[in-house]
Design a protein around this motif. Structure first.
Motif, PDB file in Angstrom:
ATOM      1  N   LYS A   1       0.834  -1.209   0.000  1.00 38.22           N
ATOM      2  CA  LYS A   1       0.000   0.000   0.000  1.00 38.22           C
ATOM      3  C   LYS A   1       0.866   1.255   0.000  1.00 38.22           C
ATOM      4  CE  LYS A   1      -4.033  -1.890   2.345  1.00 38.22           C
ATOM      5  NZ  LYS A   1      -4.830  -1.898   3.590  1.00 38.22           N
ATOM      6  N   LYS A   2       1.963   1.215   0.744  1.00 38.32           N
ATOM      7  CA  LYS A   2       2.869   2.364   0.800  1.00 38.32           C
ATOM      8  C   LYS A   2       3.496   2.620  -0.571  1.00 38.32           C
ATOM      9  CE  LYS A   2       6.793   4.245   3.285  1.00 38.32           C
ATOM     10  NZ  LYS A   2       7.842   4.040   4.255  1.00 38.32           N
ATOM     11  N   LEU A   3       3.889   1.562  -1.259  1.00 38.12           N
ATOM     12  CA  LEU A   3       4.475   1.715  -2.603  1.00 38.12           C
ATOM     13  C   LEU A   3       3.449   2.263  -3.586  1.00 38.12           C
ATOM     14  CD1 LEU A   3       6.654  -1.512  -2.675  1.00 38.12           C
ATOM     15  CD2 LEU A   3       7.484   0.866  -2.645  1.00 38.12           C
ATOM     16  N   ILE A   4       2.212   1.787  -3.503  1.00 38.78           N
ATOM     17  CA  ILE A   4       1.157   2.316  -4.378  1.00 38.78           C
ATOM     18  C   ILE A   4       0.911   3.786  -4.058  1.00 38.78           C
ATOM     19  CG2 ILE A   4      -1.330   2.230  -4.824  1.00 38.78           C
ATOM     20  CD1 ILE A   4      -1.139  -0.774  -4.924  1.00 38.78           C
ATOM     21  N   ALA A   5       0.903   4.138  -2.771  1.00 39.85           N
ATOM     22  CA  ALA A   5       0.705   5.540  -2.376  1.00 39.85           C
ATOM     23  C   ALA A   5       1.826   6.420  -2.927  1.00 39.85           C
ATOM     24  CB  ALA A   5       0.623   5.650  -0.861  1.00 39.85           C
ATOM     25  N   THR A   6       3.052   5.911  -2.889  1.00 43.93           N
ATOM     26  CA  THR A   6       4.188   6.660  -3.439  1.00 43.93           C
ATOM     27  C   THR A   6       4.022   6.866  -4.933  1.00 43.93           C
ATOM     28  OG1 THR A   6       5.673   5.811  -1.738  1.00 43.93           O
ATOM     29  CG2 THR A   6       6.699   6.662  -3.743  1.00 43.93           C
ATOM     30  N   LEU A   7       3.656   5.801  -5.634  1.00 43.14           N
ATOM     31  CA  LEU A   7       3.449   5.912  -7.079  1.00 43.14           C
ATOM     32  C   LEU A   7       2.325   6.899  -7.380  1.00 43.14           C
ATOM     33  CD1 LEU A   7       3.569   3.000  -9.573  1.00 43.14           C
ATOM     34  CD2 LEU A   7       2.025   4.889  -9.905  1.00 43.14           C
ATOM     35  N   ASP A   8       1.227   6.826  -6.634  1.00 46.84           N
ATOM     36  CA  ASP A   8       0.105   7.748  -6.852  1.00 46.84           C
ATOM     37  C   ASP A   8       0.502   9.197  -6.565  1.00 46.84           C
ATOM     38  OD1 ASP A   8      -1.531   5.671  -7.629  1.00 46.84           O
ATOM     39  OD2 ASP A   8      -2.522   5.485  -5.671  1.00 46.84           O
ATOM     40  N   GLU A   9       1.297   9.393  -5.544  1.00 46.62           N
ATOM     41  CA  GLU A   9       1.771  10.741  -5.210  1.00 46.62           C
ATOM     42  C   GLU A   9       2.634  11.306  -6.338  1.00 46.62           C
ATOM     43  OE1 GLU A   9       4.933  12.514  -2.046  1.00 46.62           O
ATOM     44  OE2 GLU A   9       3.415  11.153  -1.223  1.00 46.62           O
ATOM     45  N   GLU A  10       3.524  10.502  -6.845  1.00 48.23           N
ATOM     46  CA  GLU A  10       4.387  10.961  -7.944  1.00 48.23           C
ATOM     47  C   GLU A  10       3.573  11.188  -9.217  1.00 48.23           C
ATOM     48  OE1 GLU A  10       7.411  11.994  -7.475  1.00 48.23           O
ATOM     49  OE2 GLU A  10       7.381  11.293  -5.404  1.00 48.23           O
ATOM     50  N   ARG A  11       2.574  10.371  -9.428  1.00 54.75           N
ATOM     51  CA  ARG A  11       1.699  10.536 -10.590  1.00 54.75           C
ATOM     52  C   ARG A  11       0.944  11.858 -10.494  1.00 54.75           C
ATOM     53  NH1 ARG A  11      -2.816   6.156 -12.224  1.00 54.75           N
ATOM     54  NH2 ARG A  11      -3.514   6.791 -10.173  1.00 54.75           N
ATOM     55  N   ASP A  12       0.489  12.207  -9.291  1.00 52.77           N
ATOM     56  CA  ASP A  12      -0.178  13.494  -9.084  1.00 52.77           C
ATOM     57  C   ASP A  12       0.783  14.653  -9.341  1.00 52.77           C
ATOM     58  OD1 ASP A  12      -2.534  12.205  -8.436  1.00 52.77           O
ATOM     59  OD2 ASP A  12      -2.292  12.466  -6.262  1.00 52.77           O
ATOM     60  N   LYS A  13       2.033  14.503  -8.912  1.00 55.20           N
ATOM     61  CA  LYS A  13       3.033  15.544  -9.173  1.00 55.20           C
ATOM     62  C   LYS A  13       3.222  15.741 -10.677  1.00 55.20           C
ATOM     63  CE  LYS A  13       5.864  14.883  -5.030  1.00 55.20           C
ATOM     64  NZ  LYS A  13       7.200  14.443  -4.562  1.00 55.20           N
ATOM     65  N   LEU A  14       3.226  14.632 -11.411  1.00 54.34           N
ATOM     66  CA  LEU A  14       3.385  14.732 -12.868  1.00 54.34           C
ATOM     67  C   LEU A  14       2.286  15.596 -13.479  1.00 54.34           C
ATOM     68  CD1 LEU A  14       4.335  11.065 -13.860  1.00 54.34           C
ATOM     69  CD2 LEU A  14       5.827  13.074 -13.885  1.00 54.34           C
ATOM     70  N   ILE A  15       1.074  15.421 -13.005  1.00 54.77           N
ATOM     71  CA  ILE A  15      -0.051  16.202 -13.538  1.00 54.77           C
ATOM     72  C   ILE A  15       0.156  17.687 -13.257  1.00 54.77           C
ATOM     73  CG2 ILE A  15      -2.528  16.662 -13.278  1.00 54.77           C
ATOM     74  CD1 ILE A  15      -2.819  13.609 -12.708  1.00 54.77           C
ATOM     75  N   HIS A  16       0.561  18.014 -12.040  1.00 56.19           N
ATOM     76  CA  HIS A  16       0.747  19.423 -11.672  1.00 56.19           C
ATOM     77  C   HIS A  16       1.919  20.062 -12.411  1.00 56.19           C
ATOM     78  CE1 HIS A  16      -2.405  19.346  -8.720  1.00 56.19           C
ATOM     79  NE2 HIS A  16      -1.878  18.279  -8.157  1.00 56.19           N
ATOM     80  N   VAL A  17       3.001  19.330 -12.520  1.00 55.04           N
ATOM     81  CA  VAL A  17       4.164  19.876 -13.226  1.00 55.04           C
ATOM     82  C   VAL A  17       3.867  20.007 -14.719  1.00 55.04           C
ATOM     83  CG1 VAL A  17       6.588  19.491 -13.810  1.00 55.04           C
ATOM     84  CG2 VAL A  17       5.786  19.003 -11.509  1.00 55.04           C
ATOM     85  N   GLN A  18       3.082  19.102 -15.243  1.00 57.04           N
ATOM     86  CA  GLN A  18       2.735  19.164 -16.667  1.00 57.04           C
ATOM     87  C   GLN A  18       1.990  20.464 -16.990  1.00 57.04           C
ATOM     88  OE1 GLN A  18       1.114  15.563 -18.357  1.00 57.04           O
ATOM     89  NE2 GLN A  18       0.072  16.732 -19.932  1.00 57.04           N
ATOM     90  N   THR A  19       1.291  21.027 -16.029  1.00 55.64           N
ATOM     91  CA  THR A  19       0.614  22.304 -16.253  1.00 55.64           C
ATOM     92  C   THR A  19       1.631  23.396 -16.543  1.00 55.64           C
ATOM     93  OG1 THR A  19      -1.200  21.654 -14.812  1.00 55.64           O
ATOM     94  CG2 THR A  19      -0.933  24.010 -15.216  1.00 55.64           C
TER      95      THR A  19
END
Length: 170
Positions: free
Chosen positions: A89-107
């Motif tokens: 679960k922690k690894l999935i949370a890390t991946l999801d957090e980084e995925r969210d960062k990608l969306i924000h930085v892509q802006t």
């Protein structure tokens, strides 16, 4: 004689002296120079800000894509080794957090980078999403390897375009 000439009214000048005309022309030239210099400096500062912001966005995007890919790899290895559910679960949370960062930085990339670089960023983010989606199903080692390789390829393509945008050597 020169002093008298400088104090003599200019012909049909409405009472202005030659000195007054020279001072007025000097003032107009000074104002014009100030406007041109201020405009040039303002444009240069905006360009500098945009470039620095874009470099930061490129760095953050590549870094987050790497961290997301690494979390996906670690998850797959941990799941294969029958790791504790909390660790998974922690690894999935890390991946999801980084995925969210990608969306924000892509802006930021969308606002400042050329379209071809934006398309490469979207492609990289999609590959990260594919990896994340694969964690919800039974994925073979081969498929997982293909997904990780796809992220690496998309990241490399993005880096090449980002360097091109910044006029850096490939």
């Amino acid at each position: 004689m020169l002093t008298w000439f400088a104090q003599a009214p200019a012909p049909e000048s409405g009472g202005w002296t030659v000195t007054t005309w020279i001072a007025a022309v000097g003032a107009v030239i000074s104002v014009a120079t100030l406007v041109v210099t201020t405009t040039a400096n303002s444009k240069r500062e905006r360009t500098k800000w945009a470039r620095e912001t874009l470099v930061e966005a490129f760095f953050d995007f590549v870094n987050s894509s790497y961290d997301a890919g690494q979390a996906g790899k670690d998850y797959f290895k941990a799941a294969a080794a029958c790791a504790e559910p909390e660790k998974l679960k922690k690894l999935i949370a890390t991946l999801d957090e980084e995925r969210d960062k990608l969306i924000h930085v892509q802006t930021r990339i969308r606002l400042l980078a050329p379209n071809k670089t934006l398309q490469a960023a979207r492609q990289l983010r999609r590959r990260v999403n594919d990896l994340r989606d694969s964690l919800e199903r039974n994925t073979s080692w081969e498929e997982h390897g293909r997904l990780v390789d796809a992220i690496a390829d998309a990241r490399e393509n993005f880096v090449v375009l980002a360097k091109e945008d910044m006029s850096l050597p490939k």
